[in-house]
Write an enzyme that holds these catalytic residues in place. Structure first.
Site, PDB file in Angstrom:
ATOM      1  CB  ILE A 107      -1.085   0.070   1.220  1.00 35.92           C
ATOM      2  CG1 ILE A 107      -0.309  -0.297   2.432  1.00 35.92           C
ATOM      3  CG2 ILE A 107      -2.197  -0.882   0.866  1.00 35.92           C
ATOM      4  CD1 ILE A 107      -1.308  -0.204   3.504  1.00 35.92           C
ATOM      5  N   GLY A 108       2.137   1.091   0.042  1.00 36.42           N
ATOM      6  CA  GLY A 108       3.006   2.452  -0.009  1.00 36.42           C
ATOM      7  C   GLY A 108       4.588   2.064  -0.033  1.00 36.42           C
ATOM      8  CD  GLU A 109       8.218   1.752  -3.946  1.00 37.31           C
ATOM      9  OE1 GLU A 109       7.208   1.474  -4.592  1.00 37.31           O
ATOM     10  OE2 GLU A 109       9.378   1.505  -4.406  1.00 37.31           O
ATOM     11  N   GLY A 110       8.517   3.823   0.474  1.00 38.51           N
ATOM     12  CA  GLY A 110       9.200   5.217   0.814  1.00 38.51           C
ATOM     13  C   GLY A 110      10.552   5.123   0.651  1.00 38.51           C
ATOM     14  CB  THR A 111      13.404   7.077   1.396  1.00 42.95           C
ATOM     15  OG1 THR A 111      12.887   7.665   2.593  1.00 42.95           O
ATOM     16  CG2 THR A 111      13.622   8.159   0.300  1.00 42.95           C
ATOM     17  N   GLY A 120      11.681   2.149   2.896  1.00 40.50           N
ATOM     18  CA  GLY A 120      11.366   0.518   2.649  1.00 40.50           C
ATOM     19  C   GLY A 120       9.774   0.649   2.089  1.00 40.50           C
ATOM     20  CG  LEU A 121       8.831  -1.953  -0.208  1.00 44.04           C
ATOM     21  CD1 LEU A 121       8.521  -3.265  -0.838  1.00 44.04           C
ATOM     22  CD2 LEU A 121       8.370  -0.619  -1.393  1.00 44.04           C
ATOM     23  CB  VAL A 122       3.750   0.640   3.960  1.00 49.46           C
ATOM     24  CG1 VAL A 122       2.588   0.022   5.059  1.00 49.46           C
ATOM     25  CG2 VAL A 122       4.584   1.671   4.520  1.00 49.46           C
ATOM     26  CG  ASP A 124       6.662  14.616   9.514  1.00 47.21           C
ATOM     27  OD1 ASP A 124       6.778  16.042   9.143  1.00 47.21           O
ATOM     28  OD2 ASP A 124       7.112  13.764   9.163  1.00 47.21           O
TER      29      ASP A 124
END
Lengths: 471, 251
Positions: free
Chosen positions: A30-34, A36-38, A153
């Site tokens: 359901i998601g991706e970031g610097t 890793g992944l979700v 944040d």
């Protein structure tokens, strides 16, 4: 944590999955970031529950578990509050040295809720929902602040709202990667690098303050409050991208335009702030005569809502309202009273908005590297049998979409079609293209709909703001 | 919760002395006695402090690292978790938790500098793998409260600010024991003040009595500290060496 944190290097009878992974049915990414992944997954032993699994990659610089992950684990392991996201498990895969954090899954977040109202239904969020979200957000923040934790944040995508289920409409503050205990820092807080996404960044931070406080979170809440009212970010500055910590001239200018020029009279310590003092880019000269916060948020200047908002957007951090004070504000004591289920009002006649569910990319496995099958086009309504054993594919949810609970970079949505299908399915309860078994599809949504009507007072009892806080 | 010891996971997890003084079955089979384990943990606490001086992190990071190391050995054996690797890795993890991150390669560099002995040499990769095993062994509880904060406040309150250095040194020495796993940090601070008063011949019975704490506990901790100093005199390099020798070679 608790159970299942065994470090099983062996393999199960039928698969190479580590043992802990076999507690879950992976549904998709359901998601991706610097970092890793979700993923979203179901707990095998309790299929009504979904969890979000955030996978941290081993950092490339050869420095082990990322300090962000460490910070998030150490804080979330200590805290527990209804309005703070719950870390349910931590898992380690020793083979590829990856770390997994499992959270209770929240279907919605404020970014998507606001976007849905702005771009899809073209209608303001109802006052009950705005007030309930704000109250719960403050309630969670007050808990954090009274435990000396700053979030640092806060932004709409980090504020989650629970979907269908017993916690429907409950707000959860998420993403503690930047949070910290500020009781006894070993280093000045400013050495940790820039914090807070610039649109929600407090003026003292923009002006280079070294010693900031929990008031920075309250500024962000003020910005979020305004955004809930207008569906637009309040101060949408252009970010200057440079390192380290560049001066954000445009962001300050946007704030001055709306709130007026800060003065030493209103904010005595202003003159000590580095960027104000040096005034390299002549910010001191940006004078605007007619500040008009109330006209932007469409609130009468004498309303309780406006009074609370302006106290959150107070320039001087020492005068800015605290979370505890805000919870006591008159705004929360007048109708409509805030409730536990922010999404479903008890007011007769109030419409229930069906927010879209998060799209899921069912083509990615836990490794995130090896696609199990060719990616499906977003508009495809065909059933695709996933490569993950025991997985049901939900074509309605096949769009990858950024999962913001964990504050990663936003992926561009590839299409919108899926949203409509999903929300229609939720409303009508009649759509199921191809009769595919859906885990969180039509039938369940329909059931929930009924439940809402049968129990309009759900979660309302004992939730007036006048009530003593529970800690 | 995180900034309050009383609701912290540390408070909930305080152990009885019997739970700390364990020799795991595998270690018993290798010939380790309880005394050996205590000596090795003390030796490793010193090692962590020396490494910390080199990589330049503060005392609080050392204290957290030693606490991690001691917690690990309430659950894991020395045979399976080589203290010579666990100790620097605990410092590595504590440096991240206390926001003073130390690079793994810097740590490896100073390990080499401090120990020519092959048995102490570890690759970066081994430290990173051990970091994850330690996270697991700690059950992901990473926040640790220490006596230092309470110490300064209490000393001031007792009018003993002149004894700060002495008391601070005493607190540092408590990490050579398992006290931090057994007692709330402020009671350890009080015990150190108590010892400092005795050493400085300062009469402040009234001050202690006015505190709402169980003075028996404070005195017992103080006795443990004094006992430790007594027995410490008898600890020779050789005894430590003998205990360490049972660890054998790197697996």
């Amino acid at each position: 944590m608790g159970d299942g944190h065994n470090t099983n290097r062996g393999s199960g009878a039928a698969s190479n999955k580590p043992e802990w992974l076999q507690h879950y049915d992976l549904i998709g990414k359901i998601g991706e970031g610097t970092y890793g992944l979700v993923f979203i997954a179901k707990i095998k032993s309790n299929r009504s529950k979904s969890i979000a699994i955030k996978k941290f990659k081993q950092s490339k610089d050869g420095d082990g578990v990322s300090p962000t992950a460490i910070r998030e684990i150490m804080l979330l392991r200590e805290i527990s509050h209804e309005n703070v996201v719950k870390l349910v498990n931590v898992h380690i895969n020793h083979i590829d040295m990856s770390l997994y954090l499992a959270f209770d899954y929240a279907e919605h977040d404020l970014y998507e809720i606001i976007r849905h109202h702005r771009d899809k239904v073209n209608q303001a969020i109802n006052p009950y929902t705005v007030k309930s979200i704000l109250w719960q957000l403050l309630n969670g923040l007050n808990y954090l602040h009274s435990n000396w934790i700053m979030h640092r944040d806060l932004k709409p995508s980090n504020i989650l709202v629970m979907g269908d289920g017993e916690e429907q409409g409950v707000v959860k503050i998420a993403d503690f990667g930047l949070a910290r205990i500020y009781q006894a820092p070993l280093k000045p807080l400013s050495e940790n690098g820039v914090v807070v996404t610039i649109w929600y960044r407090a003026p003292e931070l923009l002006l280079g303050s070294k010693h900031y406080t929990s008031a920075v979170d309250m500024w962000a809440v003020g910005c979020i409050f305004a955004e809930l009212l207008t569906l637009k970010p309040l101060f949408q500055g252009q970010e200057v991208k440079a390192t380290p910590n560049p001066f954000q001239l445009d962001q300050l200018d946007k704030i001055f335009k709306v709130l007026g020029h800060p003065t030493q009279e209103k904010w005595p310590t202003l003159v000590n702030l580095p960027h104000w003092q040096q005034d390299v880019q002549h910010i001191q000269g940006h004078k605007y005569d007619n500040p008009g916060l109330y006209s932007i948020v469409h609130l009468p200047p004498k309303s309780h809502a406006y009074d609370l908002l302006s106290k959150m957007l107070e320039y001087d951090p020492r005068k800015r309202i605290s979370a505890a004070q805000a919870l006591e504000h008159e705004y929360f004591r007048v109708e409509p009273l805030p409730g536990r289920n922010a999404l479903v009002s008890t007011q007769p006649g109030d419409k229930v908005v069906n927010y879209p569910v998060r799209p899921v990319d069912t083509t990615t496995d836990f490794e995130g590297t090896a696609p199990l099958q060719p990616a499906q086009p977003a508009s495809s309504g065909n059933a695709v049998t996933g490569g993950i054993p025991g997985q049901h594919v939900m074509p309605n949810r096949s769009l990858p979409r950024p999962m913001h609970m964990v504050g990663m970079q936003r992926m561009q949505p590839q299409g919108i079609a899926g949203y409509n299908i999903a929300s229609q399915a939720g409303m009508g309860g009649a759509m199921n293209p191809g009769g595919i078994p859906m885990q969180r599809g039509v039938a369940q949504a329909h059931q929930q709909q009924q439940l809402r009507r049968k129990d309009p007072a759900m979660g309302m009892s004992g939730y007036p703001p006048q009530q003593k806080r529970r800690f | 919760m995180a900034a309050n010891f009383w609701t912290s996971t540390q408070q909930k997890q305080l152990l009885d002395a019997e739970e700390v003084d364990v020799v795991h079955q595998v270690d018993k089979e290798m010939g380790f006695t309880l005394e050996d384990c205590k000596l090795i943990k003390m030796h490793m606490a010193n090692y962590i402090a020396r490494l910390a001086q080199n990589v330049k992190v503060r005392q609080r990071v050392v204290a957290t690292a030693v606490t991690y190391m001691r917690r690990v050995y309430t659950r894991k054996s020395m045979t399976e978790y080589d203290p010579r690797l666990v100790a620097p890795t605990c410092l590595y993890l504590a440096s991240k938790a206390e926001e003073s991150t130390v690079q793994a390669r810097l740590l490896v560099f100073y390990i080499k500098k401090l120990h020519s002995d092959e048995k102490y040499r570890f690759e970066i990769k081994e430290i990173l793998e051990m970091e994850m095993k330690i996270l697991e062994a700690l059950n992901y509880y990473l926040v640790v409260y220490h006596p230092y904060r309470a110490l300064s406040q209490l000393l001031q309150d007792a009018g003993m600010s002149d004894a700060t250095q002495l008391a601070w040194g005493l607190v540092n020495d408590t990490y050579k024991m398992d006290l931090i796993l057994i007692h709330p940090p402020h009671l350890i601070a009080l015990a150190c003040i108590y010892v400092a008063s005795v050493l400085k011949d300062k009469e402040n019975t009234t001050w202690f009595e006015e505190l709402r704490v169980d003075m028996n506990v404070v005195k017992n901790i103080a006795m443990e500290i004094l006992d430790f100093y007594d027995s410490h005199k008898m600890i020779t390099e050789e005894r430590v060496h003998l205990a360490m020798h049972k660890l054998g070679f790197k697996q």
